[in-house]
Each structure stands twice: as C-alpha cells, then as structure tokens.
Design a protein around this motif. Structure first.
Motif, PDB file in Angstrom:
ATOM      1  N   PRO A 156       6.189 -17.977 -69.823  1.00 57.66           N
ATOM      2  CA  PRO A 156       6.279 -19.393 -69.456  1.00 57.66           C
ATOM      3  C   PRO A 156       6.288 -19.607 -67.943  1.00 57.66           C
ATOM      4  O   PRO A 156       6.065 -20.702 -67.465  1.00 57.66           O
ATOM      5  CB  PRO A 156       7.623 -19.828 -70.030  1.00 57.66           C
ATOM      6  N   CYS A 211      10.468 -26.475 -77.811  1.00 56.15           N
ATOM      7  CA  CYS A 211       9.304 -26.601 -76.926  1.00 56.15           C
ATOM      8  C   CYS A 211       7.964 -26.466 -77.671  1.00 56.15           C
ATOM      9  O   CYS A 211       7.738 -25.513 -78.405  1.00 56.15           O
ATOM     10  CB  CYS A 211       9.392 -25.535 -75.852  1.00 56.15           C
ATOM     11  N   TRP A 261       4.993 -26.057 -76.391  1.00 62.12           N
ATOM     12  CA  TRP A 261       4.061 -25.066 -75.845  1.00 62.12           C
ATOM     13  C   TRP A 261       4.325 -23.680 -76.446  1.00 62.12           C
ATOM     14  O   TRP A 261       3.406 -23.021 -76.943  1.00 62.12           O
ATOM     15  CB  TRP A 261       4.163 -25.001 -74.307  1.00 62.12           C
ATOM     16  N   CYS A 265      13.019 -18.801 -70.707  1.00 60.43           N
ATOM     17  CA  CYS A 265      13.881 -19.884 -71.181  1.00 60.43           C
ATOM     18  C   CYS A 265      14.294 -19.584 -72.625  1.00 60.43           C
ATOM     19  O   CYS A 265      13.710 -18.713 -73.257  1.00 60.43           O
ATOM     20  CB  CYS A 265      13.129 -21.199 -71.132  1.00 60.43           C
ATOM     21  N   SER A 299       6.107 -28.116 -66.056  1.00 64.68           N
ATOM     22  CA  SER A 299       6.228 -26.875 -66.828  1.00 64.68           C
ATOM     23  C   SER A 299       4.846 -26.229 -66.807  1.00 64.68           C
ATOM     24  O   SER A 299       3.939 -26.728 -66.159  1.00 64.68           O
ATOM     25  CB  SER A 299       6.582 -27.111 -68.296  1.00 64.68           C
ATOM     26  N   THR A 324      13.122 -21.996 -64.130  1.00 66.61           N
ATOM     27  CA  THR A 324      13.860 -21.130 -65.053  1.00 66.61           C
ATOM     28  C   THR A 324      14.675 -20.090 -64.289  1.00 66.61           C
ATOM     29  O   THR A 324      15.251 -19.203 -64.900  1.00 66.61           O
ATOM     30  CB  THR A 324      12.878 -20.397 -65.984  1.00 66.61           C
ATOM     31  N   GLN A 382       6.205 -30.248 -70.553  1.00 59.44           N
ATOM     32  CA  GLN A 382       5.977 -30.100 -72.002  1.00 59.44           C
ATOM     33  C   GLN A 382       7.157 -30.694 -72.761  1.00 59.44           C
ATOM     34  O   GLN A 382       8.303 -30.542 -72.331  1.00 59.44           O
ATOM     35  CB  GLN A 382       5.841 -28.624 -72.386  1.00 59.44           C
ATOM     36  N   CYS A 437      10.912 -29.335 -72.984  1.00 54.88           N
ATOM     37  CA  CYS A 437      11.071 -28.245 -72.014  1.00 54.88           C
ATOM     38  C   CYS A 437      12.405 -28.442 -71.292  1.00 54.88           C
ATOM     39  O   CYS A 437      12.509 -29.191 -70.317  1.00 54.88           O
ATOM     40  CB  CYS A 437       9.918 -28.250 -71.018  1.00 54.88           C
ATOM     41  N   PRO A 479      14.344 -26.466 -69.259  1.00 57.38           N
ATOM     42  CA  PRO A 479      14.532 -26.172 -67.833  1.00 57.38           C
ATOM     43  C   PRO A 479      14.105 -27.326 -66.924  1.00 57.38           C
ATOM     44  O   PRO A 479      14.754 -27.621 -65.937  1.00 57.38           O
ATOM     45  CB  PRO A 479      13.644 -24.945 -67.605  1.00 57.38           C
TER      46      PRO A 479
HETATM   47  S1  SF4 Z   1      10.698 -24.741 -72.669  1.00 58.06           S
HETATM   48 FE1  SF4 Z   1       9.594 -25.126 -70.750  1.00 58.06          FE
HETATM   49  S2  SF4 Z   1       9.818 -23.249 -69.604  1.00 58.06           S
HETATM   50 FE2  SF4 Z   1      10.246 -22.766 -71.745  1.00 58.06          FE
HETATM   51  S3  SF4 Z   1       8.296 -22.163 -72.658  1.00 58.06           S
HETATM   52 FE3  SF4 Z   1       8.529 -24.313 -73.015  1.00 58.06          FE
HETATM   53  S4  SF4 Z   1       7.435 -25.293 -71.343  1.00 58.06           S
HETATM   54 FE4  SF4 Z   1       7.866 -23.198 -70.727  1.00 58.06          FE
END
Ligand code: SF4
Ligand code: SF4
Lengths: 399, 353
Positions: free
Chosen positions: B10, B49, B51, B76, B214, B270, B298, B301, B303
């Motif tokens: 990430p 998340c 992503w 994360c 992110s 992060t 995202q 997300c 963080p």
């Molecule tokens: S939570 Fe944020 S930092 Fe963690 S993988 Fe998803 S987009 Fe990336």
C-alpha cells in the motif's frame, strides 16, 4: 476501578508523571518508573457505559474525523474537546504518551493525532506482525527488535521523569502483573465447569485492572477474592445461570453502552463462558513465560507479551486456539462480533466462522455492531439474528 | 521466460532489487476497478479498505501464470490482516510478509535489514538462486537509472509537455515490467520529450494542482481530473514521486543500502512520524507553484482518514487551497466527485499561478 481513577487524579494534583498508553503496550514499564498510566480506551468505555459516547463521537466527527474511524478514538477526542469529567470518561493530557501497533495501527494514528493536538511527547513501539507462516527464526529477530525499543523507551522515560531504571522494581512489577494474570486465567479454568460459575457480566466488568493496574499489589487481592468466590461456586455446583442449556463463546469487544443486551441470552438458557478478548489480557499466555523466566528477564517478558497477544493472533493460530477452547470449555455455539470500529479483529472473522462450522461442526454467527458507538447497533435485528441462531443450537442439541 | 513475484504494497517499501537479483521480475499488484468483488466480500467485512479488497479479488480471480510467489508488505491494518486471507485462499508455494518498519530510526533500520536478509534467504531457498552482492548492485544500478530517468521525465509535467495521467501510466508500468524493458522505454520517451518545444500556457483555464492521497493506481482517475480542467504537475504518491525522489546510495553493503533507501524516502501516512508528509507536500507545492492540493483517498482508508483534520488545518494555515475526497474503487463512481471538484476549481480561479 475507582482506585485507578483516584490515583490518576492524585498524580495530576501532585504533579507526578502520567502517561497515556494504548492497550497491549507495556503498562508494566510505566509502573516500573512510578509513572501513572492512563488508558484512553478504558476511559472511552466509561463514556459508553455512562451513555455519553455518542455525544463525544459526534463531537469528534464535527472536527472532521470520519464516521468510519474507531469509536474509542473518537470518544477520546470528543471527551477531551468537551472537557468531560473523569466519571464520564474525561482524561487530561499526560506528561507523555506511549503507543504500539501491537494490536492495531489505529493506536499509532490515534496517539499521533492526540500528541499533535496537545503537544505531548510520544514514543511508538513498533511490533512486527506475526502471520500464519511466520517462522521461529523470524520470531527471534522480531523479539530482539521489540526488546531494543523497550530499552530505548526506558532511556526515554528515564530522561523525562529524571529517574533511573530500577531492575528490582521492574521484577516486582512484572511479578505482580504475572500474579494478577494467573488469577484471571485460573478463573477462566473454572469456567470450564458445567454449570459455568461466572458470566460475561463478571468478566467484562472485572477485566479493567488487567489493562490499567498490572504491576500493582491491590488488584491481585481483588482478583484472588474473585477467584475464591468462583471456586466456592464451583464446589457448590452453583452456576451463573440457573438452568444452563447452552455454552457460548463471544469473540470481540462487547457493546459497552448496552452490556445488558447479553441478558437476552438467558431466555434460552444460554451463557457466554469464554471471551477471547477478556482472556487475552491474561497476557502471559506464551508457555515459555514461566514465573522464573519473567522474574529473571523482566524486559524480555514485557517484549514477549507484545508479540504473543491473543486478540491479534494470526488466522491459523486463531483457528487452532478457537478449536481448543471449543473442546475444553465445551462450547455449543460461537458468536463473532464484527465490530465496525475494529478492522484488525474483524478481518479473518468470516474465515474463522467458516472453518469452525466446517471443521468442528460448531454453529457460528457473525453479528455487526460497534463497541462504543450506539448508532451502529440495531438491537431488534440482533435479537432476531440471535433467536434464529438459538433455534439452530436447540435443534442441534435434540439430534 | 523469467518468473515474476507479485507484491501487494500500500505504500512502497518492497525491495524490488532483491527479486531482480534472484532473476525474478518484481510485479507490483494493483487493483482493477472494473472487476466484481463477490469473492473478496466473502472474506473481508464490508467496511474494510476497497483497494486492498480489490487486490485480494484479483488474487482470487487468478493472477498471470508467470507469477510464482507473493509478498505482502506491512503498511496498515487492512493490508496486514488480509495477508493471512491471501495465504489461505490464493494458492502459491512462496509467501512472505515483509514487516517494513513503522519508524525510520537506527533500531528500525537494523530490524529492516534483518527482515530483508530473511527474505533474501527464503527467495534463495525457494527459487534456488544465489543472490550475490554483485547481482544486487547490478539491480540497484538498474533501478537507480530508472529513477533518474523518471525524475527527468516527471519534470515535463511541469512544462506542459506531459500529462499527469500519461506519467502515471509510465510509472505504473515501471512497477510491473521487466526493468530492462522499462529502462529502454524510458530512454525512448525522454528522447521524444527532449525534442518537444516547451509551451507557454495556452490554456489559462487549467488549474495546476498537486495530487496526494492513498494509493491511486487507476490512471483513469487522473484522466478524469484532467477532464475537469486540473493539470497534475506534481504529486507525492508511490505511483509517482515517492518512487524516484531518492536514489539508492551505494556504500558496499547492498542490503543495508536498500533498507536505507526505503527508510529515507519521503514519509507516508502509514509511518511514524507521519507529520513529515505534510512538510514534504508543502515543499513540492511551493517548488511547482501549484494552485491547490487534491487529496484523493480510498474508501475506508484509515491512515488517511486520521490525517484529514491535520492536513486541512495545516494547508489552511499556509493559505493553500486543499480538498480531501474519499472515493470508491469503481470507475463509474468517479463522476460523483464532480460537484465537489468543480467547486474546488472555482476556488482556484482566484489563485495565481
Ligand atoms: S487502508 Fe489505505 S493505506 Fe491501507 S491499503 Fe487501503 S488505501 Fe492503502
Ligand atoms: S477497537 Fe480495534 S481499532 Fe479500535 S483501538 Fe481497539 S483494537 Fe484498535
């Protein structure tokens, strides 16, 4: 619990050092330096129990913190913002803060935010993540990494508090912590008995000294008494529930704003006899951590605890340990709290459910709510889900 | 044919050079916003998340056949905990969780070196390759060359000769392809750019922005921003500046050099401390004289969600227009951002270039 908060107030009055710590961080290290620990998570549960967490959470959201962030964090931010009194979960900025990513990365982000807002020094302990295929060799250098940070933390605290590290004191603290945990685990052992002598009311309610006071003498006396009472109940065949029919395991943090909800289980003769969350705070669970070991290696032991914390076990170990508990505690069904605040805990929960059902034939149910944000709990829906779940357990029993 | 190692990261802390020195092609796994997430939804609760969930779905769907192992790198909670789900459900013989440290001090460096050495050992054991210092330095020289070229090429965004989205596609490709081909293509690209004449700003309506947030791995989202009249002249993303901002310094101990490189990159949300991320963005924003900062995050997300009020207040303090937008990881949802982005463009109208 009152005692802990009185001690906090006293420390502020006397101007002696105080420190915020995240759960899973080595509170024992703080007691070693006579620093008064304050656990914001613990304070947040008080806000929830006093039915004010929603107000504080919304207040944090007004500052721009998302609806989707951990509600412990937001309760803490909101309580500070509203100058909440101590009996509603209000705490003050400390002398310094210590956080670790042992349980979640939220802890790190949370303390970064608050140390920035209140301009308080912060030390972060980086604890490597143990996964399903971490080797013993890896665990060894993970352990050294944590230990080296603990030594650095010692110097850091020493500089702030102008106090030297005292090995004798650290032995005493870790031994006290060990004895406290020992009683806790012994109480859990007694919970294997049918009927189960104590319910969640006692464990969720009695848990806090393990977070906030591991290292002191007084809580050991309290826990010893709790243990003796439990033992007496076992010896006399007295259960926490009059007519125990079903024994359940509850995974996750409970809904602190609505603990009485668990009372609904009684109508089916169901009782929760094991909670990994409360059990995990009996933290000397790694079998290599004998009393001898911890007395001779207090800093090593404090580091080891952080690498072997049940609440964030890797998936394989989690499944294995759940299976063991199901057998030893004679569990009929598992309830898994998909806590909308807590991604590290809820991740893997679906796998866990699936594997317990497929490999052990144990009915398992995932429920969705939040430990501190009452807006995210739908009581009616939960009751309905539980009702259907209990029907399955009843059918199972008849077969 | 050389085999590949897929990695999910990430941020960007995975040592590509270690894989290259084992004769493997590092292949960074990105999401695909066009796929259905039905299977991943069975393993990951709904508020995690999007992503990371999408990457998992790609794994579940089956990755390219030449991928022979998976590395997931610490960043994360979501990505960390999903490692075990990958491990259980996406069958590969080689799996490594890289514990990239949270901090960037001496103790962390020592730990990171140990973890990289372990990864080296496991790669050697599994793939029967010997990773020598010589091979490592060959790989380092190659990625350093690539970084230098990327840095040069990135500057053409600022000259109006290269779209931010075009550059994004270039760098994304650099993460996925054989580095020798990447080097060749970048040289060609640079040649073409060098003969282009710098243009004065003909289209005054375009707003110069810095893009942050992110991980943003769908080039379409940059194309979408450009279609609304934003010109992405710089960024602090891993598919962007963080990849090439520093070079690997060569001191004679390649593993240490790689570890050092990663711990000296511009900070990310992060990591700890993360406040340096704002400082870095500020430096870039001033250097490239952007009119505003767009932070795209995202959905779920954490963080970044924790950073939002700090970012908002800090940009306000320096008088830099800033917008923070949480986005779904689905193409057809991008247009939902248009109202807010149009309003942001209006704000930028009064900001000098
Ligand atoms: S939570 Fe944020 S930092 Fe963690 S993988 Fe998803 S987009 Fe990336
Ligand atoms: S509830 Fe979960 S995310 Fe929140 S502080 Fe506790 S462990 Fe971390």
């Amino acid at each position: 619990m009152g005692r802990h908060y009185l001690a906090i107030e006293q420390a502020y009055r006397d101007g002696t050092p105080t420190a915020w710590a995240t759960s899973g961080t080595s509170v024992e290290m703080l007691y070693t330096f006579d620093v008064q620990p304050i656990l914001p998570e613990n304070a947040a549960t008080i806000s929830a129990a006093q039915k004010v967490s929603k107000k504080y959470i919304e207040s944090a959201e007004d500052l721009g913190f998302s609806y989707d962030l951990c509600s412990y964090f937001k309760t803490n931010v909101g309580a500070m913002q509203n100058n909440a009194p101590i009996d509603l979960g209000g705490i003050k900025p400390p002398t310094f803060m210590v956080a670790a990513d042992v349980i979640c990365d939220t802890h790190v982000k949370w303390f970064q935010v608050q140390s920035q807002r209140y301009k308080v020094p912060l030390y972060i302990i980086d604890v490597p993540h143990v996964t399903s295929n971490t080797t013993n060799k890896q665990k060894e250098y993970y352990q050294s990494y944590v230990e080296e940070q603990m030594l650095e933390l010692m110097d850091w605290i020493s500089e702030i508090t102008k106090k030297e590290y005292n090995e004798e004191k650290s032995r005493e603290v870790i031994t006290n912590s060990y004895e406290l945990s020992e009683y806790w685990i012994k109480i859990f052992e007694l919970r294997k008995t049918i009927p189960c002598p104590v319910s969640t009311k006692d464990t969720f309610g009695g848990l806090f000294p393990l977070f906030t006071m591991p290292g002191l003498k007084e809580p050991i006396r309290v826990f010893k008494k709790m243990y003796q009472e439990t033992k007496e109940r076992v010896d006399n065949g007295i259960g926490a529930l009059e007519n125990e029919q079903f024994r359940l395991l509850f995974e996750g943090i409970p809904f602190w704003y609505n603990l009485k909800f668990f009372g609904v289980l009684e109508q089916w003769g169901a009782i929760i006899v094991f909670e990994p969350y409360t059990y995990s705070f009996g933290k000397f669970l790694d079998p290599t951590m004998t009393k001898d070991y911890i007395i001779n290696n207090p800093i090593k032991a404090m580091s080891k605890i952080m690498l072997s914390f049940w609440y964030i076990y890797d998936l394989e170990t989690r499944v294995k340990e759940f299976k063991r508990v199901i057998k030893e505690w004679k569990i009929d069904g598992v309830i898994l709290h998909n806590n909308l605040s807590c991604r590290p805990n809820s991740c893997g929960m679906y796998d866990l459910k699936q594997r317990l059902m497929e490999e052990e034939g144990i009915p398992s149910l995932v429920i969705e709510a939040d430990m501190n944000d009452p807006r995210k709990m739908n009581e009616e829906q939960l009751k309905n889900k539980l009702e259907s779940f209990m029907e399955i357990l009843q059918k199972n029993k008849k077969q | 044919m050389a085999y590949k190692i897929g990695y999910v990261d990430p941020s960007f802390n995975t040592p590509e050079e270690l894989m290259m020195a084992a004769n493997l092609i590092p292949y960074r796994i990105f999401g695909d916003p066009t796929i259905d997430l039905m299977d991943a939804d069975k393993f990951v609760p709904p508020n995690h998340c999007f992503w990371a969930r999408n990457c998992l779905q790609r794994g579940l769907n089956g990755l390219d056949k030449d991928i022979k192992g998976i590395i997931i790198t610490h960043a994360c909670d979501c990505s960390n905990r999903e490692y075990d789900i990958w491990y259980s459900h996406v069958p590969y013989d080689f799996y490594y969780f890289l514990n990239a440290p949270l901090k960037r001090d001496k103790i962390s460096l020592k730990f990171f070196i140990n973890d990289l050495k372990e990864l080296k050992f496991q790669l050697e054991e599994h793939f029967g390759a010997e990773i020598t210092d010589k091979k490592l330095y060959e790989a380092i020289n190659l990625t350093n060359e690539i970084r230098k070229l990327l840095k040069k090429i990135s500057e053409y965004r600022n000259k109006g000769l290269l779209l931010g989205s075009e550059f994004h596609a270039i760098i994304k490709n650099a993460y996925k392809s054989d580095k020798k081909d990447v080097l060749h293509n970048l040289k060609e690209k640079l040649k073409k750019l060098e003969i282009k004449e710098p243009l004065p700003y003909v289209d005054g309506s375009k707003k110069r922005i810095l893009l942050t947030g992110s991980i943003l791995d769908d080039t379409e989202i940059l194309i979408y921003l450009e279609s609304l009249g934003f010109e992405i002249v710089t960024d602090d993303l891993c598919i962007g500046t963080r990849y090439f901002h520093n070079l690997i310094e060569i001191t004679g101990d390649p593993i240490k050099d790689i570890a050092n490189f990663h711990l000296s990159k511009p900070p990310y949300s992060t990591e700890h401390p993360s406040s340096g991320r704002f400082d870095f963005i500020k430096t870039l924003a001033e250097k490239y004289q952007v009119q505003g900062v767009i932070c795209l995050v995202q959905k779920f997300c954490e963080p970044l969600l924790y950073e939002y009020p700090f970012f908002r207040d800090s940009f306000k303090k320096i008088g830099m227009p800033f917008i923070f937008l949480e986005k779904e990881y689905k193409r057809d949802s991008y247009k939902q951002l248009s109202t807010k982005l149009e309003a942001f463009k209006e704000i930028l109208r009064g900001v000098k270039k």
